[in-house]
Design a protein around this motif. Structure first.
Motif, short mmCIF file in Angstrom:
data_model
loop_
_atom_site.label_atom_id
_atom_site.label_comp_id
_atom_site.label_asym_id
_atom_site.label_seq_id
_atom_site.Cartn_x
_atom_site.Cartn_y
_atom_site.Cartn_z
N LYS A 4 -7.19 32.56 -25.92
CA LYS A 4 -7.98 32.02 -27.04
C LYS A 4 -8.23 33.10 -28.09
O LYS A 4 -8.30 32.80 -29.28
N SER A 5 -8.37 34.35 -27.65
CA SER A 5 -8.58 35.45 -28.60
C SER A 5 -8.20 36.77 -27.96
O SER A 5 -8.22 36.92 -26.74
N CYS A 6 -7.83 37.72 -28.81
CA CYS A 6 -7.47 39.07 -28.37
C CYS A 6 -8.02 40.03 -29.41
O CYS A 6 -7.49 40.15 -30.50
N GLU A 7 -9.13 40.72 -29.06
CA GLU A 7 -9.83 41.56 -30.02
C GLU A 7 -9.90 43.00 -29.56
O GLU A 7 -10.15 43.28 -28.39
#
Length: 470
Positions: A4-7
């Motif tokens: 869903k996300s990669c931060e």
């Protein structure tokens, strides 16, 4: 699984938010059921035979969720890391996001990754480098060491003096009773070697063959617990006194200990070897000083995990060294009163330096587009086989090609730094400055050089060569 996300977060960490789908979670639940059903008792069913629906009806649909999450997590996490092409350098910290239902779950994994590295100056550096000199006194000292090692012991009919070897029987008594480990027969004791308890050897001095004597000794306070600080009596009998007979330094000596026919030729060879040894030492010190600058000059947000892993590696190496000396690690820790946590803490500073060095080397290899071919690796292995008189297949058995390749890449990267550097004359130190430097050096942890483990065989070979030369 979907990411869903990669931060990116601080300290070169990445936070991945990963969703496990209903289908993936269902497969994980079924796997959990197959594993757990034998341990769940259900009336009317033999152990392990109760249907999943019955068990879920009795204990709730969530009965298998915890095990199912543990089943689903590793694959989902590894797939996410692969999808995002992350170079992971440690274990992730995991937390659930929201609730887990039959429709799946979402979790957040924060993991340390290989940091982005910006090289500082690595070409055109300078560092002091010792000028190699070998004096006649240096050669004489080495020659005398060689003579000492080839000395022989001969019996003498006189009182023993320091430097002699006394062949003795001894037995220790505490409060009139023999104590364990306090007895020996025909033991060769070099007087002045301080290999026995303090005060023992000094009292054997003056005895001669056939003499018997009671020696009073008080063990040091830091000795073995059972004898620490205790006053004991050793009954000693001398069987023989031997003195060291050092051979004369002449042509016959040169023939006996070397391939040379004259003392002059032997001295010339020793001078050459001493010069080579000192040149290697000077080269390595120069190289290390340059590489420490290179490591200090990089800019990188290094994750704690890399430092901790390197510190742990230093500790593992230390344990190996202790084991090679025949001392169990646990016993060593008890003897010294050290705590492993303290050893790891002390290792952090040198570990940080080593990690910075490794990062710098990798960055130089990339920046300079350094390459090593399979032919280079094969040639290096052949070189090692010839150097140590080993079969090529034996070298390949103990050294993997990837290890040799990494070593060659490292050597080439170091050469880029060294070949462009300027050697400076060392500053002349006063006696006071030398004392201060020595004291400071004792307080600092030893540095690990930039050479890697594939150099071990080479280092051992060098030692053997030196022994043969002597």
């Amino acid at each position: 699984m979907s990411v869903k996300s990669c931060e990116k977060v601080e300290k070169s960490q990445v936070a991945l938010t990963i969703e496990v789908s209903a289908a993936e979670f269902e497969a994980a639940i079924e796997k959990a059921y197959q594993k757990m059903r034998k341990k769940i008792n259900v009336p009317g069913f033999r152990p392990g035979k109760a249907p999943r629906k019955i068990i879920e009806g009795m204990y709730g649909a969530e009965v298998f969720f915890e095990e199912a999450i543990n089943n689903a997590f590793p694959e989902a996490y590894e797939s996410a890391v692969k999808e995002k092409e992350l170079r992971v350098v440690g274990y992730p910290e995991v937390e659930m996001v929201g609730e887990c239902t039959k429709d799946g779950f979402t979790f957040k994994a924060t993991v340390p990754v290989y940091p982005e590295v910006t090289l500082g100056q690595y070409k055109g550096l300078s560092a002091p480098k010792d000028e190699v000199k070998v004096s006649a006194a240096d050669v004489d000292a080495r020659l005398n060491e060689l003579a000492e090692r080839n000395a022989r012991l001969v019996s003498v009919d006189r009182e023993a003096k320091e430097g002699d070897t006394a062949v003795i029987d001894f037995e220790g008594f505490l409060n009139g009773k023999p104590f364990e480990g306090g007895k020996g027969e025909n033991h060769s004791l070099e007087l002045g070697s301080h290999s026995f308890v303090p005060g023992f050897e000094e009292q054997v001095v003056g005895m001669k063959a056939g003499d018997e004597k009671d020696i009073d000794i008080t063990f040091p306070e830091d000795y073995h617990a059972d004898l620490a600080g205790k006053a004991v009596v050793f009954k000693v009998k001398v069987h023989e006194v031997k003195e060291k007979e050092v051979p004369a330094l002449d042509d016959e000596f040169a023939k006996d200990v070397s391939e040379f026919d004259t003392l002059k030729d032997l001295k010339a060879d020793l001078k050459k070897k001493i010069a080579e040894e000192r040149q290697k030492t000077a080269d390595r010190a120069f190289e290390d000083a340059l590489m420490e600058q290179v490591g200090a000059n990089i800019t990188a947000d290094i994750p704690d995990a890399m430092i901790e892993n390197q510190a742990r590696q230093f500790l593992d190496n230390f344990k190996m060294q202790i084991a090679q000396q025949g001392i169990p690690y646990d016993q060593y820790m008890k003897m010294t009163g050290m705590e492993e946590s303290k050893l790891l803490e002390d290792a952090k500073e040198p570990a940080t330096r080593q990690v910075r060095l490794d990062l710098a080397l990798a960055a130089i290899i990339e920046a300079e587009k350094i390459e090593v071919t399979d032919e280079d690796v094969e040639a290096e292995m052949k070189k090692m086989a010839e150097q140590y008189n080993m079969e090529l297949e034996t070298v390949k058995k103990y050294l993997q090609a990837d290890q040799v390749k990494d070593q060659l890449l490292t050597q080439k990267a170091i050469a880029v730094v060294v070949d462009s550097a300027t050697a400076l004359k060392p500053e002349k130190k006063t006696a006071k400055k030398k004392t201060e430097d020595a004291a400071e050096g004792e307080e600092k942890p030893a540095k690990k050089t930039t050479r890697k483990t594939t150099k071990k065989a080479e280092q051992e070979g060098e030692k053997e060569t030196e022994k043969e030369a002597e």
